[in-house]
Design an enzyme around this catalytic site. Structure first.
Site, PDB file in Angstrom:
ATOM      1  N   ARG A  59       0.637  -1.180   0.137  1.00 40.35           N
ATOM      2  CA  ARG A  59       0.045  -0.134  -0.241  1.00 40.35           C
ATOM      3  C   ARG A  59       1.028   1.228  -0.171  1.00 40.35           C
ATOM      4  O   ARG A  59       0.416   2.281  -0.397  1.00 40.35           O
ATOM      5  CB  ARG A  59      -1.035  -0.101   1.361  1.00 40.35           C
ATOM      6  CG  ARG A  59      -1.851  -1.047   0.940  1.00 40.35           C
ATOM      7  CD  ARG A  59      -2.962  -1.191   2.128  1.00 40.35           C
ATOM      8  NE  ARG A  59      -2.305  -1.878   3.401  1.00 40.35           N
ATOM      9  CZ  ARG A  59      -2.275  -3.113   3.566  1.00 40.35           C
ATOM     10  NH1 ARG A  59      -2.584  -3.977   2.756  1.00 40.35           N
ATOM     11  NH2 ARG A  59      -1.690  -3.512   4.748  1.00 40.35           N
ATOM     12  N   GLU A  96       6.061 -11.207  14.580  1.00 38.68           N
ATOM     13  CA  GLU A  96       5.671 -12.107  15.911  1.00 38.68           C
ATOM     14  C   GLU A  96       6.289 -13.351  16.012  1.00 38.68           C
ATOM     15  O   GLU A  96       6.673 -13.562  17.021  1.00 38.68           O
ATOM     16  CB  GLU A  96       4.345 -11.980  15.645  1.00 38.68           C
ATOM     17  CG  GLU A  96       3.302 -10.655  16.236  1.00 38.68           C
ATOM     18  CD  GLU A  96       2.041 -11.086  15.886  1.00 38.68           C
ATOM     19  OE1 GLU A  96       1.201 -10.571  15.087  1.00 38.68           O
ATOM     20  OE2 GLU A  96       1.449 -11.946  16.726  1.00 38.68           O
TER      21      GLU A  96
END
Ligand code: AMP
Length: 231
Positions: A59, A96
């Site tokens: 994006r 993560e």
């Protein structure tokens, strides 16, 4: 025209349970919203000398192209590993679970160029920090970093502050926590945080950049835990 915040769609539990995905495609599809977002992302930097905009996949490409056009400079793509066709420099950053790599063409930046980093959203700041390091390693300096959305609970802006990067976002959404629970010791430098999750069990997450005092005060929440993903 609606506020920018109202033009961003929130999708709970995407792409996995516990994540609140902040979807800017609804903002991009709104002509006035898109115009306002681009103008506002450019504004803090329009009096600066900017040689290139570096946009982060994917994006960041849409926004970065428009911003480069307004600043009358070129655009440089920063992509996920293996996507760029020429010789690249890569930079690891922590996810993560484990690590990922972003890359830039080795000849994309001329020594001394002043570069503006662009992405749609900053969460933990891991991606943006890796982009900053790629620019530095390529011989560029950073004018700043500009985003539509900041998730302040995840500390990304503070992470950029610590690098003396001038960063800027248009909208902030609170209430975001890491959506997954890393195994012990997966994220060096993060702060351990105890969170109460749905069902009452107690888990430990790492929130890089979050202040310890804040972490101590944090006793979230129930089944509505929000999270961060990398897209
Ligand atoms: P981070 O490296 O943690 O700052 O994550 C930033 C990157 O992940 C950006 O490229 C975002 O597009 C994406 N991202 C992270 N969390 C979210 C979220 N909750 N909603 C939408 N995109 C996200």
């Amino acid at each position: 025209m609606k506020d920018l915040e109202l033009l961003i769609r929130t999708i709970p539990d995407y792409p996995k349970p516990g994540i609140m995905f902040r979807d800017i495609t609804t903002l991009l599809a709104d002509p006035k919203g898109l115009k306002k977002a681009i103008k506002s992302m450019v504004m803090p930097f329009e009096d600066e000398k900017v040689d290139a905009v570096a946009g982060i996949e994917a994006r960041g490409f849409i926004l970065g192209g428009a911003i480069a056009d307004r600043l009358e400079c070129g655009f440089i793509p920063i992509r996920k590993k293996g996507k760029l066709p020429w010789k690249t420099i890569g930079q690891e950053y922590t996810l993560e679970y484990g690590v990922d790599v972003i890359e830039i063409h080795e000849d994309a930046i001329v020594n001394g160029w002043r570069v503006l980093i662009v992405d749609d959203l900053i969460a933990t700041g891991g991606t943006a920090e890796a982009a900053v390091k790629l620019v530095w390693r390529s011989g560029g300096t950073i004018v700043g970093a500009t985003f539509i959305v900041d998730l302040p609970d995840l500390g990304g802006m503070k992470r950029l502050d610590a690098l003396n990067i001038h960063s800027h976002a248009l909208v902030a959404f609170g209430g975001h926590w890491l959506g997954g629970w890393p195994a012990s010791g997966t994220d060096g430098g993060g702060i351990r945080l105890h969170c109460r999750v749905a069902g009452g069990s107690r888990r430990t997450a790492q929130l890089p950049g979050l202040r310890r005092t804040r972490a101590r005060n944090h006793r979230p929440i129930n089944s509505a835990i929000c999270g961060v993903v990398r897209a």
